[in-house]
Design an enzyme around this catalytic site. Structure first.
Site, PDB file in Angstrom:
ATOM      1  N   HIS A  40      -0.680   3.943  -1.185  1.00 28.19           N
ATOM      2  CA  HIS A  40       0.598   4.638  -1.377  1.00 28.19           C
ATOM      3  C   HIS A  40       1.275   4.984  -0.056  1.00 28.19           C
ATOM      4  O   HIS A  40       2.493   5.139  -0.002  1.00 28.19           O
ATOM      5  CB  HIS A  40       0.402   5.911  -2.199  1.00 28.19           C
ATOM      6  CG  HIS A  40      -0.058   5.646  -3.614  1.00 28.19           C
ATOM      7  ND1 HIS A  40      -0.517   6.621  -4.445  1.00 28.19           N
ATOM      8  CD2 HIS A  40      -0.120   4.483  -4.325  1.00 28.19           C
ATOM      9  CE1 HIS A  40      -0.841   6.099  -5.616  1.00 28.19           C
ATOM     10  NE2 HIS A  40      -0.620   4.801  -5.565  1.00 28.19           N
ATOM     11  N   HIS A  90      -7.706   6.287  -5.680  1.00 31.76           N
ATOM     12  CA  HIS A  90      -7.745   6.104  -4.227  1.00 31.76           C
ATOM     13  C   HIS A  90      -6.366   5.774  -3.654  1.00 31.76           C
ATOM     14  O   HIS A  90      -6.226   4.934  -2.760  1.00 31.76           O
ATOM     15  CB  HIS A  90      -8.777   5.048  -3.831  1.00 31.76           C
ATOM     16  CG  HIS A  90     -10.022   5.107  -4.655  1.00 31.76           C
ATOM     17  ND1 HIS A  90     -10.862   6.185  -4.635  1.00 31.76           N
ATOM     18  CD2 HIS A  90     -10.533   4.249  -5.579  1.00 31.76           C
ATOM     19  CE1 HIS A  90     -11.852   5.992  -5.501  1.00 31.76           C
ATOM     20  NE2 HIS A  90     -11.662   4.830  -6.089  1.00 31.76           N
ATOM     21  N   CYS A  91      -5.345   6.433  -4.192  1.00 33.51           N
ATOM     22  CA  CYS A  91      -3.967   6.235  -3.712  1.00 33.51           C
ATOM     23  C   CYS A  91      -3.551   4.772  -3.793  1.00 33.51           C
ATOM     24  O   CYS A  91      -2.831   4.269  -2.919  1.00 33.51           O
ATOM     25  CB  CYS A  91      -3.777   6.769  -2.299  1.00 33.51           C
ATOM     26  SG  CYS A  91      -4.108   8.508  -2.168  1.00 33.51           S
ATOM     27  N   ALA A  92      -4.000   4.083  -4.811  1.00 33.56           N
ATOM     28  CA  ALA A  92      -3.590   2.694  -5.014  1.00 33.56           C
ATOM     29  C   ALA A  92      -3.423   2.460  -6.521  1.00 33.56           C
ATOM     30  O   ALA A  92      -4.165   1.713  -7.147  1.00 33.56           O
ATOM     31  CB  ALA A  92      -4.613   1.736  -4.412  1.00 33.56           C
TER      32      ALA A  92
END
Lengths: 404, 123
Positions: free
Chosen positions: A119, A360-362
């Site tokens: 992100h 995991h910010c994805a």
């Protein structure tokens, strides 16, 4: 590599002797020499850089600029191409705003990126795309979780202004270092290539000169450095024409009542007071990982990926989302059938095994994998096969707790 | 409070959640999402005469959020809207009978927050 000896360099293993730390992709542990350097600044020569004419200020300035040189050498750049930032996310936001301000992108201009971006890369891109009416085109993956390079190249057109790619995925571990064709094609189209080095730098040898990319950002804290310090690299010629997106003290040449002119890079992009101790301590982190040896680190983590992949794939109900170990930075993500990733992580945590659960910010990547979340184990210089055995035991335990 | 988070009743509610069904034409349908965990539920309420006649949920999530969804829908069935509004965070922790760490608070309170949003939307 002598892992037992390496572990003695990290005081957190002294604080918790049972700790199995498999969460370096979130943040690494800190070696004593980095902690000592932070202390040294605050205790002995705390002063602001570039401005004071006394001993402490000179010492701080000297070390701050030495750190810049060390970072430049570390990634194959020149020192005036290195900008200190608060971290990868800060660097990325700063860069994309600056690019949008400088180049006045217009409606229909394009950004080409990949499905495995963090992100920190994706959201600033989406922000400028929305503001400028740009179109984001996303390259898919092959079945082995590597980027579909051919598709990525095909997505580029004469309207492409930015090509944004991660050097290593923070979820899949996949390394995307075969960038020559992409860089060449992007440059022909008049686009700049931005690389997210966050998961890769300090884990493998990274040379921006030979990669040929125009910009790269990464954080210090995933490679033994302190939190709150990161780097934006930009090619000298490009930085010369780039408008700063953050303005304030320390970056101006002249200010009148109604305007200002900027200093040269890198000062132009370092408005305000930076994390001086962090920058200086980052130099120690670089010294440390180079002392351990980047090639050895890469090989060690690759072997652990191979070992983990073999072990995990043998477990019933476990799905592993990682491609070829020889192309992996040291990250293995997985799911356990019937047990939510959070519950796996909590059961592991109880046994002092530190892993991460979530997206995991994805998020786009997880949507592609068609799972709401995964458990991620990430490896570094202080990990051994025993750590993976401990993780495997936790997975077995989780399966037992949740058996119907 | 037990230190052991995965007590039998939690596991039981996770493996065999009560009231887990989509409701046909509910009076309120409240989405409850925690994307960072990948938890995603919908709470369905049937409300007549200021009373929750029926409560169900659908979706997926971790053991804690599922257990709360299961227990909370059991608890509020037949309860007046006024009483349901009085349910507090502590009531949820009390209901779970386990120690909830700071990292799991959001899981425990996901359906609780959804319930309050749902009831407040009635006005």
């Amino acid at each position: 590599m002598n892992i037992d000896e390496i572990k003695t360099h990290f005081p957190q293993f002294e604080a918790n002797k049972e700790l199995v730390y498999l969460d370096t992709a979130a943040t690494s542990l800190t070696p004593q020499i980095v902690i000592d350097e932070l202390h040294d600044y605050y205790k002995n020569f705390r002063a602001n850089v570039h401005r004071g004419l006394y001993k402490e200020a000179e010492e701080a300035t000297k070390k701050y600029e030495e750190a810049r040189r060390a970072v430049a050498d570390f990634i194959g750049a020149k020192e005036d191409e290195i900008i200190f930032c608060a971290g990868a996310t800060h660097a990325s936001n700063m860069l994309f705003s600056a690019l949008a301000d400088t180049h006045r992108y217009t409606e229909g201009d394009e950004i080409v990126t990949t499905v495995m971006e963090h992100h920190a890369m994706l959201l600033p891109l989406q922000k400028i795309a929305k503001e400028k009416g740009m179109k984001i085109k996303t390259a898919p993956m092959f079945e082995d979780f590597s980027i579909n390079h051919l598709e990525l190249e095909n997505l580029m057109s004469t309207r492409t202004k930015i090509v944004a790619v991660t050097l290593a995925s923070n979820v899949l571990g996949t390394i995307n270092n075969d960038l020559h064709a992409i860089v060449e094609k992007a440059h022909k189209a008049g686009a700049v290539v931005v690389l997210d080095g966050t998961a890769a730098v300090g884990h493998m040898k990274v040379d921006v000169f030979s990669l040929g990319v125009d910009y790269m950002f990464f954080s210090g804290h995933k490679m033994c450095g302190p939190t709150g310090i990161g780097i934006l690299f930009g090619k000298r010629k490009l930085l010369e024409d780039l408008e700063p997106s953050y303005v304030g003290g320390g970056m101006v040449e002249d200010v009148t009542e109604d305007g200002a002119t900027w200093r040269e890079a890198p000062e132009r992009f370092e408005a305000g007071t930076q994390h001086i101790a962090g920058a200086i301590a980052l130099q120690k982190a670089i010294f440390y990982v180079e002392h351990v040896g980047l090639e050895d680190i890469e090989n060690h983590c690759r072997k652990l990926v191979q070992y983990a992949k073999n072990k995990l794939e043998k477990l019933e109900g476990v799905t592993v989302y990682t491609g070829k170990p020889e192309n992996n930075i040291g990250i293995v993500s997985f799911t356990v059938e019937g047990v939510h990733p959070h519950d796996v992580a909590q059961i592991a945590g109880k046994q002092n095994v530190a892993v991460r659960a979530g997206h995991h910010c994805a998020l786009p990547l997880h949507k592609k994998l068609d799972v709401p979340a995964t458990v991620r184990a990430s490896f570094y210089i202080y990990n051994t096969e025993k750590d993976i055995d401990a993780l495997v035991a936790c997975i077995e335990e989780a399966k037992k707790v949740f058996q119907k | 409070m037990s230190e052991e988070i995965y007590k039998q009743n939690i596991i039981d509610h996770y493996n065999h959640p009560r009231n887990k069904a989509k409701m046909f034409e509910p009076d309120i349908e409240q989405v409850a999402k925690n994307p960072s965990c990948g938890d995603s539920y919908i709470l369905y309420l049937r409300v007549t005469d200021e009373t929750i006649q029926d409560a169900t949920f659908s979706g997926v999530g971790c053991a804690i959020s599922t257990a709360v969804s299961s227990m909370l829908t059991e608890k509020i069935k037949g309860m007046s809207v006024q009483d349901a509004k009085k349910i507090t965070k502590d009531d949820i922790f009390e209901m779970l009978k386990i120690e909830i760490s700071i990292g799991r608070e959001k899981c425990a309170l996901l359906l609780f927050n959804a319930l309050h949003d749902a009831l407040n939307s009635l006005e």
